[in-house]
Design a protein around this motif. Sequence first.
Motif, PDB file in Angstrom:
ATOM      1  N   HIS A  32       0.810  -1.225   0.000  1.00 27.15           N
ATOM      2  CA  HIS A  32       0.000   0.000   0.000  1.00 27.15           C
ATOM      3  C   HIS A  32       0.843   1.274   0.000  1.00 27.15           C
ATOM      4  CE1 HIS A  32      -2.415   3.268   1.828  1.00 27.15           C
ATOM      5  NE2 HIS A  32      -3.272   2.859   0.914  1.00 27.15           N
ATOM      6  N   ARG A  33       1.752   1.401   0.954  1.00 31.33           N
ATOM      7  CA  ARG A  33       2.548   2.630   1.056  1.00 31.33           C
ATOM      8  C   ARG A  33       3.382   2.838  -0.209  1.00 31.33           C
ATOM      9  NH1 ARG A  33       1.737   6.867   1.608  1.00 31.33           N
ATOM     10  NH2 ARG A  33       0.128   6.062   2.926  1.00 31.33           N
ATOM     11  N   GLU A  34       4.004   1.796  -0.685  1.00 32.77           N
ATOM     12  CA  GLU A  34       4.844   1.889  -1.883  1.00 32.77           C
ATOM     13  C   GLU A  34       4.007   2.272  -3.108  1.00 32.77           C
ATOM     14  OE1 GLU A  34       8.243  -0.811  -4.142  1.00 32.77           O
ATOM     15  OE2 GLU A  34       7.240  -1.623  -2.374  1.00 32.77           O
ATOM     16  N   LEU A  35       2.804   1.714  -3.196  1.00 34.87           N
ATOM     17  CA  LEU A  35       1.907   2.036  -4.298  1.00 34.87           C
ATOM     18  C   LEU A  35       1.462   3.500  -4.229  1.00 34.87           C
ATOM     19  CD1 LEU A  35       0.512   0.787  -6.758  1.00 34.87           C
ATOM     20  CD2 LEU A  35      -1.386   0.151  -5.265  1.00 34.87           C
ATOM     21  N   THR A  56      -7.203   0.298  -6.598  1.00 33.15           N
ATOM     22  CA  THR A  56      -6.398  -0.841  -7.044  1.00 33.15           C
ATOM     23  C   THR A  56      -6.658  -2.057  -6.166  1.00 33.15           C
ATOM     24  OG1 THR A  56      -4.682   0.625  -7.893  1.00 33.15           O
ATOM     25  CG2 THR A  56      -4.041  -1.663  -7.468  1.00 33.15           C
ATOM     26  N   PHE A  57      -6.593  -1.863  -4.851  1.00 35.79           N
ATOM     27  CA  PHE A  57      -6.803  -2.987  -3.946  1.00 35.79           C
ATOM     28  C   PHE A  57      -8.247  -3.499  -4.018  1.00 35.79           C
ATOM     29  CE2 PHE A  57      -2.833  -1.397  -2.141  1.00 35.79           C
ATOM     30  CZ  PHE A  57      -2.142  -2.597  -2.035  1.00 35.79           C
ATOM     31  N   LYS A  75       3.884  -7.629  -7.603  1.00 33.91           N
ATOM     32  CA  LYS A  75       4.101  -6.197  -7.427  1.00 33.91           C
ATOM     33  C   LYS A  75       3.915  -5.470  -8.759  1.00 33.91           C
ATOM     34  CE  LYS A  75       7.586  -2.823  -6.000  1.00 33.91           C
ATOM     35  NZ  LYS A  75       8.939  -2.661  -5.454  1.00 33.91           N
ATOM     36  N   ARG A  76       4.507  -6.004  -9.787  1.00 37.96           N
ATOM     37  CA  ARG A  76       4.399  -5.406 -11.114  1.00 37.96           C
ATOM     38  C   ARG A  76       2.930  -5.335 -11.554  1.00 37.96           C
ATOM     39  NH1 ARG A  76       8.270  -6.437 -16.114  1.00 37.96           N
ATOM     40  NH2 ARG A  76       7.125  -5.232 -17.631  1.00 37.96           N
ATOM     41  N   TYR A  77       2.192  -6.412 -11.284  1.00 41.90           N
ATOM     42  CA  TYR A  77       0.778  -6.476 -11.628  1.00 41.90           C
ATOM     43  C   TYR A  77       0.001  -5.376 -10.896  1.00 41.90           C
ATOM     44  CZ  TYR A  77      -3.923  -8.376 -12.277  1.00 41.90           C
ATOM     45  OH  TYR A  77      -5.246  -8.535 -12.604  1.00 41.90           O
ATOM     46  N   ALA A  82      -2.777  -0.077 -11.025  1.00 46.78           N
ATOM     47  CA  ALA A  82      -2.861   1.294 -10.518  1.00 46.78           C
ATOM     48  C   ALA A  82      -2.616   2.303 -11.636  1.00 46.78           C
ATOM     49  CB  ALA A  82      -1.861   1.506  -9.385  1.00 46.78           C
ATOM     50  N   TYR A  83      -1.606   2.059 -12.428  1.00 40.21           N
ATOM     51  CA  TYR A  83      -1.286   2.963 -13.531  1.00 40.21           C
ATOM     52  C   TYR A  83      -2.459   3.060 -14.508  1.00 40.21           C
ATOM     53  CZ  TYR A  83       1.059   5.031 -17.542  1.00 40.21           C
ATOM     54  OH  TYR A  83       1.387   5.858 -18.586  1.00 40.21           O
ATOM     55  N   ASN A  84      -3.045   1.910 -14.853  1.00 42.97           N
ATOM     56  CA  ASN A  84      -4.188   1.913 -15.769  1.00 42.97           C
ATOM     57  C   ASN A  84      -5.393   2.642 -15.185  1.00 42.97           C
ATOM     58  OD1 ASN A  84      -2.773   0.553 -17.758  1.00 42.97           O
ATOM     59  ND2 ASN A  84      -3.484  -1.466 -17.102  1.00 42.97           N
ATOM     60  N   LEU A  85      -5.624   2.468 -13.893  1.00 41.56           N
ATOM     61  CA  LEU A  85      -6.711   3.198 -13.234  1.00 41.56           C
ATOM     62  C   LEU A  85      -6.463   4.701 -13.290  1.00 41.56           C
ATOM     63  CD1 LEU A  85      -7.387   0.939 -10.125  1.00 41.56           C
ATOM     64  CD2 LEU A  85      -8.992   1.420 -11.986  1.00 41.56           C
ATOM     65  N   PHE A  86      -5.210   5.096 -13.086  1.00 43.16           N
ATOM     66  CA  PHE A  86      -4.859   6.515 -13.160  1.00 43.16           C
ATOM     67  C   PHE A  86      -5.106   7.061 -14.569  1.00 43.16           C
ATOM     68  CE2 PHE A  86      -1.650   9.766 -14.180  1.00 43.16           C
ATOM     69  CZ  PHE A  86      -2.097  10.765 -13.340  1.00 43.16           C
TER      70      PHE A  86
END
Length: 184
Positions: A32-35, A56-57, A75-77, A82-86
């Motif tokens: 979570h924090r890293e994301l 994302t979660f 992690k990559r997934y 997250a990137y796609n949601l953004f």
Amino acid sequence: MNQKSFTNETYLIEQLKKGCKDAYGHLFKLYHRELCNYMTAISGNPRIAEDIAQQTFIKIWDNREKLFISKNKLKRYLFKVAYNLFIDSQRKRKKEFQLLENLKQEAYLDLAETDTCLFEERLRKVEKEIDNLPEKCKKVFIMNKKEGLKYREISEQLHISIKTVEVHMAKAMKRLRAQLTSFL
């Protein structure tokens, strides 16, 4: 359930697919924090980053049965989701912005097409209400709104405090709003 067993990524994914809340909690704590940091770097906005991380979660949990993640790629997934949601949110915001711009343009066109007589009548009513303000209040209002002077400049010219200028402006705006709201 033993948290140590979740260090094996394959096992963690299997448990997620089965709906294990402990596995989900472990995944959340782990990334979570890293994301959030990653999304803050991309979006430039911590609030947006937090929203994207949460989405994302949620998406991972909602689609847990269909997860197909290669070994050591969890992690990559997550980061890709997250990137796609953004990107999707940016596209949506762009469409919303374009819609607002179109609506604004239509409103300006409608305004331009309004009856000139109605506009002039409203203008006369506004000027009449300004004239009805108490003398000092009217002077301060005109100096600020028509002449474009700042409160400090008005206070210096009239030899009154800035606070007094603020009081006169607040009083003028309150009276004008009260008198003109129903008319305009």
